[in-house]
Motif scaffolding. Structure first.
Motif, PDB file in Angstrom:
ATOM      1  N   LEU A 215       0.831  -1.206   0.000  1.00 54.93           N
ATOM      2  CA  LEU A 215       0.000   0.000   0.000  1.00 54.93           C
ATOM      3  C   LEU A 215       0.863   1.253   0.000  1.00 54.93           C
ATOM      4  N   VAL A 216       1.919   1.228   0.820  1.00 49.39           N
ATOM      5  CA  VAL A 216       2.759   2.424   0.951  1.00 49.39           C
ATOM      6  C   VAL A 216       3.463   2.752  -0.356  1.00 49.39           C
ATOM      7  N   THR A 217       3.835   1.725  -1.116  1.00 52.82           N
ATOM      8  CA  THR A 217       4.521   1.972  -2.386  1.00 52.82           C
ATOM      9  C   THR A 217       3.600   2.510  -3.470  1.00 52.82           C
ATOM     10  N   SER A 218       2.301   2.294  -3.310  1.00 51.96           N
ATOM     11  CA  SER A 218       1.350   2.739  -4.339  1.00 51.96           C
ATOM     12  C   SER A 218       0.489   3.926  -3.899  1.00 51.96           C
ATOM     13  N   CYS A 219       0.421   4.176  -2.604  1.00 53.33           N
ATOM     14  CA  CYS A 219      -0.420   5.277  -2.098  1.00 53.33           C
ATOM     15  C   CYS A 219       0.356   6.104  -1.075  1.00 53.33           C
ATOM     16  N   LYS A 220      -0.025   7.339  -0.937  1.00 54.97           N
ATOM     17  CA  LYS A 220       0.547   8.188   0.087  1.00 54.97           C
ATOM     18  C   LYS A 220      -0.003   7.775   1.457  1.00 54.97           C
ATOM     19  N   PRO A 221       0.796   7.918   2.524  1.00 50.60           N
ATOM     20  CA  PRO A 221       0.310   7.572   3.869  1.00 50.60           C
ATOM     21  C   PRO A 221      -0.978   8.302   4.246  1.00 50.60           C
ATOM     22  N   ARG A 222      -1.085   9.574   3.831  1.00 50.67           N
ATOM     23  CA  ARG A 222      -2.292  10.331   4.121  1.00 50.67           C
ATOM     24  C   ARG A 222      -3.511   9.672   3.490  1.00 50.67           C
ATOM     25  N   THR A 223      -3.347   9.185   2.246  1.00 55.44           N
ATOM     26  CA  THR A 223      -4.451   8.518   1.550  1.00 55.44           C
ATOM     27  C   THR A 223      -4.850   7.235   2.268  1.00 55.44           C
ATOM     28  N   TYR A 285     -16.842   9.533  15.119  1.00 62.76           N
ATOM     29  CA  TYR A 285     -16.119   8.383  14.576  1.00 62.76           C
ATOM     30  C   TYR A 285     -14.792   8.813  13.968  1.00 62.76           C
ATOM     31  N   ILE A 286     -14.796   9.887  13.169  1.00 62.14           N
ATOM     32  CA  ILE A 286     -13.561  10.348  12.517  1.00 62.14           C
ATOM     33  C   ILE A 286     -12.501  10.686  13.566  1.00 62.14           C
ATOM     34  N   LEU A 287     -12.916  11.390  14.645  1.00 66.33           N
ATOM     35  CA  LEU A 287     -11.968  11.773  15.691  1.00 66.33           C
ATOM     36  C   LEU A 287     -11.312  10.547  16.316  1.00 66.33           C
ATOM     37  N   TYR A 288     -12.130   9.600  16.759  1.00 65.66           N
ATOM     38  CA  TYR A 288     -11.577   8.426  17.439  1.00 65.66           C
ATOM     39  C   TYR A 288     -10.871   7.485  16.456  1.00 65.66           C
ATOM     40  N   ALA A 289     -11.342   7.429  15.216  1.00 62.78           N
ATOM     41  CA  ALA A 289     -10.681   6.581  14.219  1.00 62.78           C
ATOM     42  C   ALA A 289      -9.268   7.075  13.943  1.00 62.78           C
ATOM     43  N   LEU A 290      -9.076   8.391  13.859  1.00 67.15           N
ATOM     44  CA  LEU A 290      -7.741   8.940  13.630  1.00 67.15           C
ATOM     45  C   LEU A 290      -6.824   8.658  14.814  1.00 67.15           C
ATOM     46  N   LEU A 291      -7.378   8.749  16.028  1.00 66.17           N
ATOM     47  CA  LEU A 291      -6.581   8.426  17.209  1.00 66.17           C
ATOM     48  C   LEU A 291      -6.171   6.960  17.212  1.00 66.17           C
ATOM     49  N   VAL A 375      -9.117  18.163  12.653  1.00 65.89           N
ATOM     50  CA  VAL A 375      -8.049  18.632  11.753  1.00 65.89           C
ATOM     51  C   VAL A 375      -6.690  18.525  12.441  1.00 65.89           C
ATOM     52  N   LEU A 376      -6.645  18.947  13.713  1.00 62.08           N
ATOM     53  CA  LEU A 376      -5.386  18.894  14.461  1.00 62.08           C
ATOM     54  C   LEU A 376      -4.928  17.451  14.670  1.00 62.08           C
ATOM     55  N   VAL A 377      -5.856  16.595  15.091  1.00 64.53           N
ATOM     56  CA  VAL A 377      -5.513  15.186  15.317  1.00 64.53           C
ATOM     57  C   VAL A 377      -5.120  14.517  14.003  1.00 64.53           C
ATOM     58  N   ALA A 378      -5.822  14.855  12.917  1.00 66.96           N
ATOM     59  CA  ALA A 378      -5.497  14.271  11.610  1.00 66.96           C
ATOM     60  C   ALA A 378      -4.082  14.652  11.189  1.00 66.96           C
ATOM     61  N   LYS A 379      -3.698  15.905  11.404  1.00 68.32           N
ATOM     62  CA  LYS A 379      -2.360  16.359  11.043  1.00 68.32           C
ATOM     63  C   LYS A 379      -1.301  15.576  11.819  1.00 68.32           C
ATOM     64  N   ILE A 380      -1.531  15.437  13.124  1.00 70.16           N
ATOM     65  CA  ILE A 380      -0.571  14.712  13.971  1.00 70.16           C
ATOM     66  C   ILE A 380      -0.543  13.229  13.598  1.00 70.16           C
ATOM     67  N   ALA A 381      -1.734  12.643  13.429  1.00 72.82           N
ATOM     68  CA  ALA A 381      -1.832  11.205  13.150  1.00 72.82           C
ATOM     69  C   ALA A 381      -1.178  10.853  11.820  1.00 72.82           C
ATOM     70  N   ILE A 382      -1.441  11.659  10.804  1.00 71.89           N
ATOM     71  CA  ILE A 382      -0.874  11.371   9.476  1.00 71.89           C
ATOM     72  C   ILE A 382       0.643  11.530   9.498  1.00 71.89           C
ATOM     73  N   LYS A 383       1.125  12.562  10.227  1.00 79.20           N
ATOM     74  CA  LYS A 383       2.576  12.811  10.302  1.00 79.20           C
ATOM     75  C   LYS A 383       3.278  11.636  10.991  1.00 79.20           C
ATOM     76  N   ILE A 384       2.753  11.206  12.138  1.00 75.87           N
ATOM     77  CA  ILE A 384       3.374  10.095  12.872  1.00 75.87           C
ATOM     78  C   ILE A 384       3.184   8.787  12.110  1.00 75.87           C
ATOM     79  N   TYR A 385       2.003   8.613  11.525  1.00 80.80           N
ATOM     80  CA  TYR A 385       1.713   7.400  10.759  1.00 80.80           C
ATOM     81  C   TYR A 385       2.706   7.237   9.602  1.00 80.80           C
ATOM     82  N   SER A 386       3.004   8.335   8.941  1.00 73.31           N
ATOM     83  CA  SER A 386       3.913   8.290   7.776  1.00 73.31           C
ATOM     84  C   SER A 386       5.287   7.760   8.159  1.00 73.31           C
ATOM     85  N   SER A 387       5.741   8.079   9.379  1.00 69.90           N
ATOM     86  CA  SER A 387       7.071   7.651   9.811  1.00 69.90           C
ATOM     87  C   SER A 387       7.050   6.300  10.515  1.00 69.90           C
ATOM     88  N   ALA A 388       5.925   5.992  11.189  1.00 73.06           N
ATOM     89  CA  ALA A 388       5.887   4.792  12.027  1.00 73.06           C
ATOM     90  C   ALA A 388       5.303   3.581  11.330  1.00 73.06           C
TER      91      ALA A 388
END
Length: 408
Positions: A215-223, A285-291, A375-388
């Motif tokens: 997935l990572v090779t074909s899609c961006k982590p944010r996606t 749901y979106i808030l807790y799903a991102l967490l 929005v804030l949680v999504a920014k943090i989650a996507i940033k950490i997700y991309s590296s972890a």
């Protein structure tokens, strides 16, 4: 956008293929149908094993009441009365009760001014029973005396006519609606928690099976994050709709019409209320799903998911109990605080909307705060997700997560 849809569809299909998910939902729907059939089941058992009406013997040896007592059976009580005008001792009365000929025996003696009653019964389980019998016998005796004084039957009816009373309540009793909205909040909490939890489980499972590398090779982590959140969210929404539709159909088919009248005001379940519940389900749901997406990316083994998710679960429970305590005390300032705080507003605001009515101002503030938090949680989650996301081995510490977030 195409990658987002592909990830969402893939996640939704994988979710729907799980036997555990299908079986658990089937059990829930069956329990709903059975629950709405409980009155019919109880009635069926009653019909097959009917309990005989209680029988009470009234012994008026001196015929103090004449024929007036026989009208008691016309009142419409469940108890059936029989009458005797002969001597019956207390011991004989006890034997009649013990032999189960009668549920009770009333012995009437003449003491001059007023009759004296002895009630022989095996066990007096209901204190209201003896009060009712005393009232009936006392009223019958009073009517007999008045008739002996020359009053007609019509005059007796006029004397015994009950006074009508209309109760005018200044403050509306919201307790029934509190119970309903409390139950709705529990369902909403379950739906949000269960669906959001699946996001972390899905991410960890795919890391274990190495699907994530593809997935990572074909899609961006944010996606990937947003696509998984959307895919499981759609499945969760369908699950909630299935539960609601099953409940409504079961209510229409199995329960008597208007059975909920007097329990709660169904007119308050308006399209606006449904809209509010739907909005808060989606945003909550979106808030807790991102967490949960964030916590899921920090572990590499499925058995570590629960411990990694514990902080988020703790926050969700706090949010739910804040809403619960605000429901129990609607006048407190905690009510408004819980309806605006992002972790509790999905469970609290629908309650305020039903019970307080015009709270559109607080609704707008609550939605605004919730969206900004997402929005804030999504920014943090996507940033950490991309590296972890490609990290394998031990669970990441808070220090590691902080370092991942600082990386460019």
């Amino acid at each position: 956008m195409r990658d987002f849809i592909v990830v969402a569809k893939f996640t939704a299909k994988e979710m729907l293929k799980r036997k555990s998910f299908l079986i658990s939902n089937l059990i829930i729907l069956i329990l709903i149908v059975v629950g709405f059939n409980v009155p019919n089941i109880i009635e069926k058992f009653k019909g097959s094993d009917e309990i005989e009406a209680e029988k009470i013997l009234i012994v008026d040896k001196d015929n103090l009441y004449g024929e007036s007592l026989k009208s008691i059976n016309e009142i419409g009580l469940e108890t059936k009365f029989e009458f005797k005008n002969e001597e019956v001792s207390v011991e004989t009365a006890k034997k009649l009760v013990q032999d189960e000929n009668y549920n009770g025996v009333i012995l009437i003696d003449n003491l001059g001014e007023r009759p004296y009653f002895q009630y022989v019964v095996e066990s007096l389980t209901n204190s209201g029973e003896i009060e009712q019998l005393t009232q009936i016998l006392d009223s019958a005796y009073t009517n007999l005396k008045l008739m002996n004084m020359g009053l007609t039957q019509e005059q007796l009816i006029e004397i015994n006519e009950h006074v009508e009373m209309q109760v005018i309540q200044i403050e509306e009793d919201n307790f029934p609606m509190t119970l309903i909205t409390m139950f709705a909040s529990i369902v909403l909490f379950y739906a949000i928690y269960f669906c959001a939890y699946q996001v972390s489980t899905s991410i960890t499972t795919e890391k274990t099976s190495k699907i994530m590398e593809t997935l990572v090779t074909s899609c961006k982590p944010r996606t990937i994050v947003l696509g998984k959140t959307a895919g499981i969210g759609v499945v969760g929404l369908l699950q909630v709709i299935a539960i609601i539709v099953t409940a409504v159909i079961s209510y229409k088919l199995f329960l008597p019409e208007n059975i909920l009248e007097g329990i709660f005001d169904i007119s308050k379940i308006t399209p606006q209320f449904i809209f509010v519940v739907l909005v808060y389900f989606i945003l909550g749901y979106i808030l807790y799903a991102l967490l949960y997406a964030l916590t899921g990316s920090t572990v590499s083994k499925p058995e570590d998911v629960q411990s990694a998710n514990s902080p988020v679960a703790f926050v969700a429970v706090i949010g739910f109990y804040l809403a619960y305590f605000s429901m129990m005390n609607p006048e407190s300032s905690l009510n408004k605080f819980a309806s605006i705080l992002p972790v509790s507003s999905p469970f609290s605001m629908p309650f305020r909307f039903v019970n307080e009515g015009n709270v559109w101002g607080d609704f707008a503030i609550s939605i605004g705060v919730l969206v900004l938090t997402i929005v804030l949680v999504a920014k943090i989650a996507i940033k950490i997700y991309s590296s972890a996301i490609l990290h394998y081995g031990t669970k990441l510490s808070l220090k590691d997560l902080f370092n991942f977030y600082k990386q460019k």
